[in-house]
Write a protein that holds these residues in place. Structure first.
Motif, mmCIF file in Angstrom:
data_model
loop_
_atom_site.group_PDB
_atom_site.id
_atom_site.type_symbol
_atom_site.label_atom_id
_atom_site.label_comp_id
_atom_site.label_asym_id
_atom_site.label_seq_id
_atom_site.Cartn_x
_atom_site.Cartn_y
_atom_site.Cartn_z
ATOM 1 N N HIS B 14 43.019 -13.433 4.722
ATOM 2 C CA HIS B 14 42.794 -15.071 4.817
ATOM 3 C C HIS B 14 41.406 -15.210 5.260
ATOM 4 C CE1 HIS B 14 43.400 -18.921 4.699
ATOM 5 N NE2 HIS B 14 43.387 -19.218 6.082
ATOM 6 N N LEU B 15 40.503 -15.636 4.231
ATOM 7 C CA LEU B 15 39.159 -16.053 4.370
ATOM 8 C C LEU B 15 39.198 -17.510 4.678
ATOM 9 C CD1 LEU B 15 36.025 -15.746 4.594
ATOM 10 C CD2 LEU B 15 36.232 -15.685 1.912
ATOM 11 N N TYR B 16 38.663 -18.096 5.592
ATOM 12 C CA TYR B 16 38.629 -19.726 5.789
ATOM 13 C C TYR B 16 37.252 -19.994 6.683
ATOM 14 C CZ TYR B 16 40.964 -19.356 10.427
ATOM 15 O OH TYR B 16 41.257 -19.114 11.745
ATOM 16 N N PRO B 17 36.476 -21.155 6.050
ATOM 17 C CA PRO B 17 35.820 -21.658 6.879
ATOM 18 C C PRO B 17 36.391 -22.541 7.845
ATOM 19 C CG PRO B 17 35.724 -22.951 4.816
ATOM 20 C CD PRO B 17 36.883 -21.757 4.830
ATOM 21 N N PHE B 18 35.693 -22.648 9.291
ATOM 22 C CA PHE B 18 36.254 -23.673 10.156
ATOM 23 C C PHE B 18 35.054 -24.004 10.931
ATOM 24 C CE2 PHE B 18 38.733 -25.448 13.572
ATOM 25 C CZ PHE B 18 40.193 -25.723 13.120
ATOM 26 N N GLN B 19 35.012 -25.303 10.878
ATOM 27 C CA GLN B 19 33.744 -25.940 11.461
ATOM 28 C C GLN B 19 32.519 -25.246 11.305
ATOM 29 O OE1 GLN B 19 33.487 -28.859 13.659
ATOM 30 N NE2 GLN B 19 35.381 -29.331 12.548
ATOM 31 N N ASP B 20 31.950 -24.550 12.171
ATOM 32 C CA ASP B 20 30.526 -23.595 11.906
ATOM 33 C C ASP B 20 30.748 -22.097 11.703
ATOM 34 O OD1 ASP B 20 31.634 -23.614 14.335
ATOM 35 O OD2 ASP B 20 30.012 -23.059 15.512
ATOM 36 N N ILE B 21 31.828 -21.686 11.512
ATOM 37 C CA ILE B 21 31.983 -20.543 11.209
ATOM 38 C C ILE B 21 32.766 -20.120 9.769
ATOM 39 C CG2 ILE B 21 31.191 -19.527 13.537
ATOM 40 C CD1 ILE B 21 34.207 -19.049 14.216
ATOM 41 N N TYR B 22 32.588 -18.947 9.544
ATOM 42 C CA TYR B 22 33.536 -18.241 8.569
ATOM 43 C C TYR B 22 34.482 -17.206 9.197
ATOM 44 C CZ TYR B 22 30.986 -20.384 4.423
ATOM 45 O OH TYR B 22 30.517 -21.140 3.760
ATOM 46 N N ILE B 23 35.932 -17.200 8.841
ATOM 47 C CA ILE B 23 36.835 -16.217 9.789
ATOM 48 C C ILE B 23 37.364 -15.503 8.621
ATOM 49 C CG2 ILE B 23 38.543 -16.440 11.427
ATOM 50 C CD1 ILE B 23 37.547 -18.955 12.355
ATOM 51 N N VAL B 24 37.598 -14.200 9.007
ATOM 52 C CA VAL B 24 38.310 -13.324 8.102
ATOM 53 C C VAL B 24 39.686 -12.868 8.984
ATOM 54 C CG1 VAL B 24 38.503 -11.491 6.509
ATOM 55 C CG2 VAL B 24 36.436 -12.741 6.713
ATOM 56 N N LEU B 25 40.631 -13.042 8.567
ATOM 57 C CA LEU B 25 41.933 -12.439 9.216
ATOM 58 C C LEU B 25 42.456 -11.436 8.399
ATOM 59 C CD1 LEU B 25 44.347 -12.338 11.227
ATOM 60 C CD2 LEU B 25 45.505 -13.929 9.731
ATOM 61 N N ASP B 26 42.322 -10.116 8.946
ATOM 62 C CA ASP B 26 43.208 -9.073 8.142
ATOM 63 C C ASP B 26 44.556 -8.996 8.674
ATOM 64 O OD1 ASP B 26 43.217 -7.022 6.264
ATOM 65 O OD2 ASP B 26 43.588 -5.710 8.331
ATOM 66 N N VAL B 27 45.454 -9.405 7.797
ATOM 67 C CA VAL B 27 46.739 -9.754 8.231
ATOM 68 C C VAL B 27 47.624 -8.799 8.717
ATOM 69 C CG1 VAL B 27 48.914 -10.704 7.269
ATOM 70 C CG2 VAL B 27 47.024 -11.849 6.300
ATOM 71 N N ASN B 28 47.327 -7.619 8.263
ATOM 72 C CA ASN B 28 48.249 -6.450 8.665
ATOM 73 C C ASN B 28 47.731 -5.468 9.716
ATOM 74 O OD1 ASN B 28 50.254 -6.560 6.033
ATOM 75 N ND2 ASN B 28 48.413 -6.187 4.939
ATOM 76 N N SER B 29 46.914 -5.659 10.096
ATOM 77 C CA SER B 29 46.033 -4.858 11.091
ATOM 78 C C SER B 29 45.982 -5.978 12.400
ATOM 79 C CB SER B 29 44.786 -4.475 10.994
ATOM 80 O OG SER B 29 43.857 -5.428 10.543
ATOM 81 N N GLY B 30 45.907 -7.090 11.952
ATOM 82 C CA GLY B 30 45.620 -8.165 12.996
ATOM 83 C C GLY B 30 44.247 -8.311 13.487
ATOM 84 N N ALA B 31 43.269 -7.564 12.740
ATOM 85 C CA ALA B 31 41.911 -7.887 13.269
ATOM 86 C C ALA B 31 41.324 -8.958 12.477
ATOM 87 C CB ALA B 31 41.183 -6.563 12.400
ATOM 88 N N VAL B 32 40.537 -9.635 13.370
ATOM 89 C CA VAL B 32 39.832 -10.867 12.935
ATOM 90 C C VAL B 32 38.275 -10.676 12.973
ATOM 91 C CG1 VAL B 32 39.705 -13.439 13.436
ATOM 92 C CG2 VAL B 32 41.508 -12.200 13.982
ATOM 93 N N HIS B 33 37.580 -11.027 12.034
ATOM 94 C CA HIS B 33 36.287 -10.877 11.873
ATOM 95 C C HIS B 33 35.338 -12.486 11.680
ATOM 96 C CE1 HIS B 33 37.244 -6.758 11.002
ATOM 97 N NE2 HIS B 33 38.192 -7.297 9.843
ATOM 98 N N VAL B 34 34.159 -12.490 12.089
ATOM 99 C CA VAL B 34 33.203 -13.624 11.912
ATOM 100 C C VAL B 34 32.280 -13.101 10.890
ATOM 101 C CG1 VAL B 34 31.942 -15.385 12.914
ATOM 102 C CG2 VAL B 34 33.810 -14.781 14.269
ATOM 103 N N VAL B 35 32.215 -13.741 10.004
ATOM 104 C CA VAL B 35 31.325 -13.247 8.759
ATOM 105 C C VAL B 35 30.250 -14.506 8.537
ATOM 106 C CG1 VAL B 35 33.036 -12.049 7.730
ATOM 107 C CG2 VAL B 35 32.548 -14.061 6.966
#
Lengths: 45, 460
Positions: B14-35
């Motif tokens: 799940h890639l989504y913009p939220f306010q000032d950042i782009y966030i990527v949630l890797d659903v199966n591992s639970g990892a979260v990245h800011v891109v």
């Protein structure tokens, strides 16, 4: 230059030694009662 | 290069913009990245091209230097190789058939001294006869819980109603009985009391603190909001009566507390109610949407644009408190991204009917507090027989994340566990059919909560 910053590393517990110990709180039992969340529960294991 | 075949992108990343950042949630591992912008565009192109790596690079190269595109492609490949991006779903299949019961909602009073308009419990009696639980039924409920708990050590009991303080002597008696069981077994009872606060007095508060009973204190927010629906039988508002009691209870330092409110179609600007509650000095709170079949005040689809914006606003408000050095815990936003529940827990969600049951004053057993009074879902009676109607229970046991087609394709599944069975049932007549309004709310809350967590981690 880094374009992707990993803030949360892989964290979902899926190995059999660490799942289904069943000692965690029941989610709807606390401050919710009408709309479920499980992501805010903490694992005791 | 990332190689994926038949990958379900919407379900697994799940890639989504939220306010000032782009966030990527890797659903199966639970990892979260800011891109950054380029990485967001590359990942989106990769998703849109259904995993055509070189095509995604070409799309980005039309707008960015090839060298930069290569950097992103290499970073993404490294994350894929270490299992933190585009990871595969490898959910363990767990048989929950013999799951222990570990939590009870004890409806000790099917009566209430308030007449809240939106009450899903029909002003306290769930559409049944007004009644109070007896000591005997209370003791039997704890015995029943212990009998069905197998090896689980931590057991939970919530005193609920109606208003449980209308049956206070029995509440105390049940707690004492629980302590007696603890002294003679390896079980530990965690008690919670959910109250409208009207009858809270010094003696009750001191007892709750002494016995380490968690408290859930009802307040909807601003006085005009609270008093619109949280009223006495004569229609009078309760804010001024309960607020000093809430303050006193919190001052006494219970083992844990939440102030819990309900928001309705009448206060879709519920952030102002959060602000009000926090301004009162309260640091742990929850505001829940009004629910219920035929409830005119429940949130509807047409309210969603405003509700979703409000949840975004709420994340910013909570971030503001954090930056001021104030720790405010909003129930749904307190995600534990690093040490959350295991996959078994995530597969079974709220646990209704699996680990959790509700008991009426007469001893009738229901899957959860919201099903009370719906006789089709009555699982038996603790005073008559310890056996549960297996057909109903099996229906819930079989209703996990892995069995709900819609949930299996939703990126937020590991945070909600498949949603509230009761919401599903009252909305769609089927516990396995997710309620869309609740799902949309949940997805937005998860997005906002992840944003809040990330901002707390990456900014001073």
């Amino acid at each position: 230059m880094k374009h992707i910053t990993t803030v949360i590393k892989p964290s979902l517990k899926r190995d059999v030694d660490h799942i289904n110990c069943r000692e965690c709180a029941t989610s709807c039992q606390s401050a919710c009662k009408t709309s479920c969340t499980v992501g805010n529960q903490t694992c005791r294991n | 290069m990332i190689i994926l075949s038949d990958y379900d992108f919407p379900a697994n990343v799940h890639l989504y913009p939220f306010q000032d950042i782009y966030i990527v949630l890797d659903v199966n591992s639970g990892a979260v990245h800011v891109v950054d912008q380029l990485a967001a565009e590359f990942i989106q192109a990769f998703i849109n091209c259904r995993g055509d790596f070189y095509r995604a690079m070409e799309i980005c190269a039309a707008r960015y230097d090839w060298e930069k595109v290569m950097e992103v492609a290499l970073e993404a490949t490294g994350l894929w190789e270490d299992g933190s991006l585009f990871s595969d779903p490898e959910d363990p299949v767990i048989d929950f058939t013999d799951a222990p019961i570990k939590a009870l909602c004890l409806n000790v009073a099917h009566v209430c001294n308030m007449k809240c308009t939106y009450c899903f419990a029909s002003q306290g009696n769930f559409g049944l006869s007004p009644s109070l639980m007896s000591r005997e039924a209370g003791h039997r409920a704890l015995d029943f819980l212990v009998e069905h708990s197998q090896g689980v050590k931590h057991l939970e009991v919530d005193f609920f109603g109606g208003e449980p303080l209308l049956n206070w002597e029995v509440v105390k008696d049940i707690v004492e009985y629980g302590r007696h069981i603890e002294a003679n077994s390896d079980k530990i009872f965690n008690f919670t009391l959910t109250t409208n606060c009207l009858l809270l007095d010094e003696e009750i508060m001191d007892y709750l603190v002494k016995e380490n009973i968690s408290v859930i204190l009802s307040l909807d927010g601003r006085q005009e909001v609270n008093d619109r629906y949280r009223v006495l039988n004569n229609g009078e508002g309760t804010y001024k009566t309960i607020l000093p009691k809430i303050h006193k209870m919190i001052e006494k330092g219970p083992i844990s507390y939440y102030v819990r409110g309900t928001y309705t179609r009448s206060n879709l600007d519920f952030c102002e109610d959060v602000r009000h509650i926090v301004d009162l000095g309260i640091n742990a709170l929850s505001l829940e949407p009004a629910v219920g079949a035929g409830n005119d005040l429940a949130i509807r689809e047409e309210d969603m644009p405003q509700v979703l914006k409000e949840y975004e606003k709420l994340a910013l408000l909570l971030l503001e408190y954090h930056q001021q050095g104030r720790q405010v815990h909003f129930f749904h936003y307190d995600l534990d991204l690093q040490k959350g529940p295991c996959l078994a827990k995530r597969q079974t969600g709220c646990g209704a009917c699996l680990h959790y049951l509700a008991i009426t004053p007469e001893g009738d057993i229901y899957p959860c507090h919201q099903f009370v009074g719906h006789s089709d879902y009555c699982l038996g009676n603790i005073l008559e027989n310890s056996q549960l109607r297996t057909g109903i229970r099996q229906k819930f046991i079989n209703n996990t994340l892995l069995t709900k087609e819609e949930c299996r394709h939703c990126w937020a599944r590991n945070f909600c566990g498949g949603g509230c069975h009761a919401n599903n049932y009252f909305t769609n007549g089927d516990i396995g059919q997710p309620a869309q309004v609740a799902c949309a709310m949940h997805r937005r809350r998860v997005e906002a909560a992840i944003y809040l967590d990330l901002k707390k981690r990456i900014t001073p």
